[in-house]
Write a protein that holds these residues in place. Structure first.
Motif, short mmCIF file in Angstrom:
data_model
loop_
_atom_site.label_atom_id
_atom_site.label_comp_id
_atom_site.label_asym_id
_atom_site.label_seq_id
_atom_site.Cartn_x
_atom_site.Cartn_y
_atom_site.Cartn_z
N ALA A 166 9.13 -7.08 -49.39
CA ALA A 166 8.69 -6.92 -48.01
C ALA A 166 9.71 -6.09 -47.25
CB ALA A 166 8.51 -8.29 -47.36
N PRO A 167 9.32 -5.53 -46.10
CA PRO A 167 10.27 -4.74 -45.32
C PRO A 167 11.57 -5.49 -45.04
CG PRO A 167 8.07 -4.48 -44.43
CD PRO A 167 7.97 -5.53 -45.49
N GLU A 220 6.98 2.63 -55.33
CA GLU A 220 6.15 2.78 -54.14
C GLU A 220 6.99 2.42 -52.92
OE1 GLU A 220 2.74 0.28 -54.54
OE2 GLU A 220 1.99 1.30 -56.32
N GLY A 221 6.62 2.96 -51.76
CA GLY A 221 7.36 2.66 -50.54
C GLY A 221 8.71 3.34 -50.56
N ARG A 247 17.27 7.03 -46.89
CA ARG A 247 15.94 6.62 -47.32
C ARG A 247 15.69 7.15 -48.73
NH1 ARG A 247 10.86 8.44 -48.05
NH2 ARG A 247 9.12 7.01 -47.54
N GLY A 264 12.54 -0.51 -47.26
CA GLY A 264 12.30 0.19 -46.02
C GLY A 264 11.27 -0.50 -45.14
N PRO A 265 10.90 0.12 -44.01
CA PRO A 265 10.02 -0.52 -43.04
C PRO A 265 8.61 -0.80 -43.55
CG PRO A 265 10.50 1.76 -42.43
CD PRO A 265 11.43 1.41 -43.53
N ASP A 266 8.19 -0.15 -44.61
CA ASP A 266 6.87 -0.41 -45.19
C ASP A 266 6.96 -1.19 -46.50
OD1 ASP A 266 5.47 0.97 -43.15
OD2 ASP A 266 6.02 2.87 -44.10
N GLY A 267 8.15 -1.71 -46.83
CA GLY A 267 8.33 -2.42 -48.08
C GLY A 267 8.52 -1.47 -49.25
N ALA A 268 8.62 -2.03 -50.45
CA ALA A 268 8.85 -1.20 -51.64
C ALA A 268 8.47 -1.96 -52.90
CB ALA A 268 10.33 -0.79 -51.73
#
Length: 228
Positions: free
Chosen positions: A158-159, A177-178, A186, A206-210
């Motif tokens: 999660a982020p 991904e992410g 980044r 990151g802010p959108d997860g990974a």
């Protein structure tokens, strides 16, 4: 005799290769290129690489005296009359032999000669099968392989979640991904990082997860000695 190469051979240092900075170089086989991430040796080397197969390309049959680990990132990778689309994880032990190819083209993450000599496990699993994933604390996890020296998995973070839940003797990750953040940088899809022992609390999703491939353990355990 080809000159030995020492690429990111110091396992005591953090190494980061961004996914937008891949440097493709030709392999000895037409239609097959690679990004050398770490390497110790000549053409037959202990190596970690991204490898790209052009459509219709192949490699002659060859042995892997130190084993081979593959994660298919895109396209379809083939060996032994079987096709492995993106998301498949393949682990072949020391002494294995194959003839890899790709009819449609493929990009794979490959680790060569990094297994303990007595390893005998053959692994072929589809990480896109939801049944292989489980909740592990505050993250989702797909276990790929583990023994006393290393543990390999995919993690869905999660982020803001850290890559490592606890200190590790070493860690290696590929962003699938992410994005991950490391020291403010980044790291998007295709980024690779290798971390020395520690917690590395600055490496977070990151802010959108990974979603990442993660290997933990003493990563230089089977490395040849004598690197500069």
């Amino acid at each position: 005799m080809k000159r030995a190469m020492w690429i990111n051979a110091d396992f005591s240092r953090r190494v980061v290769v961004s996914g937008d900075a891949w440097d493709w170089v030709a392999s000895p086989q037409a239609g097959v290129e690679r990004v050398m991430l770490d390497r110790i040796g000549g053409e037959q080397a202990r190596a970690t690489s991204f490898v790209r197969y052009a459509p219709g390309s192949d490699f002659p049959a060859h042995d892997h005296p130190g084993g081979e680990e593959i994660l298919v990132l895109s396209g379809t990778f083939s060996e032994g009359g079987k096709d492995f689309p993106a998301g498949w994880y393949l682990r072949s032990p020391p002494g294995s032999r194959h003839r890899p190819a790709s009819a449609e083209g493929a990009v794979i993450f490959v680790k060569l000669r990094q297994m303990r000599p007595d390893e005998r496990a053959w692994v072929r699993l589809d990480t896109r099968d939801p049944a292989r994933w489980r909740v592990d604390g505050d993250r989702r996890r797909c276990d790929l392989f583990a023994n006393g020296d290393e543990a390999v998995c995919l993690l869905a973070l999660a982020p803001g979640q850290p890559l490592l839940a606890a200190a590790a003797p070493g860690a290696e990750a590929v962003v699938l991904e992410g994005a991950m953040l490391a020291e403010g940088q980044r790291l998007g899809p295709g980024s690779w990082l290798r971390l020395p022992p520690g917690t590395h609390s600055d490496v977070v999703a990151g802010p959108d997860g990974a979603t990442v491939y993660l290997k933990t353990g003493e990563l230089g355990l089977w490395a040849p000695q004598g690197a500069p």
